[in-house]
Design an enzyme around this catalytic site. Structure first.
Site, short mmCIF file in Angstrom:
data_model
loop_
_atom_site.label_atom_id
_atom_site.label_comp_id
_atom_site.label_asym_id
_atom_site.label_seq_id
_atom_site.Cartn_x
_atom_site.Cartn_y
_atom_site.Cartn_z
N ILE A 105 109.94 -60.22 27.74
CA ILE A 105 109.27 -59.45 26.92
C ILE A 105 110.30 -58.63 26.20
CG2 ILE A 105 107.62 -57.70 26.09
CD1 ILE A 105 105.87 -58.73 28.63
N LYS A 115 105.89 -57.84 34.20
CA LYS A 115 107.34 -57.43 33.36
C LYS A 115 108.10 -56.70 34.31
CE LYS A 115 108.75 -55.31 29.26
NZ LYS A 115 108.19 -54.42 28.10
N TYR A 130 103.47 -53.89 34.58
CA TYR A 130 104.89 -53.58 34.10
C TYR A 130 105.58 -52.61 34.96
CZ TYR A 130 107.71 -51.82 30.09
OH TYR A 130 108.65 -51.50 29.31
N THR A 177 107.70 -50.25 23.01
CA THR A 177 108.68 -50.24 21.93
C THR A 177 107.67 -50.13 20.71
OG1 THR A 177 109.85 -52.24 22.91
CG2 THR A 177 110.11 -51.82 20.71
#
Length: 293
Positions: free
Chosen positions: A203, A161, A133, A45
């Site tokens: 997250i 994540k 992640y 992001t």
């Protein structure tokens, strides 16, 4: 340390495409003032793919300075080159980050053994808490539960994540290694069900524009107020969907700009929303009272 409502914070740019440090500092304060538990700079992001090394370090350094130990900073330091990921993670540690978020190698599509050795090498070489992640939709490969469970025993690997969209996979990790590794939702849509299975937070993309509500839902789950959590979850669905009306982070950055939080400037190859999608986004934001109709 890396639990609760965490924001994958956007990276604002000015009209010339330069990192807008002043606005970034304001975004960080906005998050902390609204209850966000952890700031995560230089993730997907945050448009990390378009930041050069100097900019990457500048964004993380600015974040650490502005946060000023009020909440933890989990710095994105992943790469599809293991040596580069080690270098970026070392840099983050030197600057004072509390931990590193490491995306699984993308494009080169290693085997599960390659993924394991990649993350193990980073954990072996940098004594910093690390959150793995897994986001197959971005990387082109899924890191299996078995690989995550192998890595969970490493003392520097503290979380994952999980953005595979697979609750069975997340649940398997929790069932077999939940005492060693925190499973964190990487998908706003799945935060509630994942936390109900033992996940430790999210997250979030949506938290960029509505941090208080994301925090309220996570808090409700942690306090076993599931009826309240369900109400917030269902209320946020349209907003979550709007954040992915096109490729993240385009919609959330445009939304933040419409709310007056930052500019809407992106770096190529990301471009502005299609007119029809912009109209849809404005309608959703108006419905939540975030902008005027």
């Amino acid at each position: 340390m890396f639990t609760g409502s965490m924001v994958a914070i956007i990276t604002p740019f000015d009209r010339e495409g330069r990192f807008d440090e002043e606005t970034f500092r304001k975004l960080i304060d906005f998050q902390i003032e609204n209850g966000t538990d952890v700031i995560v700079p230089c993730g997907t992001t945050g448009e990390s793919a378009t930041l050069d090394h100097a900019e990457h370090k500048k964004v993380i350094k600015t974040c650490i300075e502005q946060v000023n130990k009020r909440v933890p900073v989990l710095a994105g330091t992943g790469s599809n080159a293991t040596s580069e990921a080690i270098e970026l993670t070392r840099d983050a540690k030197k600057m004072g980050a509390d931990g590193a978020l490491l995306i699984s190698p993308y494009y080169n599509k290693p085997s599960q053994e390659g993924v394991y050795r990649h993350f193990k090498a980073i954990a072996d070489n940098v004594a910093l808490p690390q959150v793995l992640y897994n986001v197959p939709g971005r990387t082109g490969m899924n890191m299996t539960a078995a690989t995550t469970i192998r890595l969970a025993s490493h003392p520097n690997v503290v979380g994952i994540k999980e953005a595979s969209g697979d609750l069975t996979q997340a649940s398997t990790i929790i069932a077999e290694a939940g005492d060693q590794i925190n499973v964190i939702s990487g998908d706003d849509f799945l935060t509630l069900p994942m936390m109900a299975c033992g996940g430790k937070g999210v997250i979030s993309v949506t938290a960029n524009i509505l941090p208080g509500e994301v925090k309220a839902m996570v808090t409700a789950v942690n306090e076993n107020r599931y009826a309240d959590a369900k109400k917030i979850h269902l209320n946020l669905l349209n907003l979550h969907q709007a954040m992915f009306i096109e490729t993240n982070p385009v919609p959330v950055k445009v939304a933040a700009a419409l709310m007056g939080l930052c500019g809407d400037h992106l770096r190529l190859p990301l471009v502005e929303l299609l007119p029809e999608n912009l109209a849809s986004l404005k309608k959703v934001l108006s419905g939540y009272g975030l902008i005027q109709a």
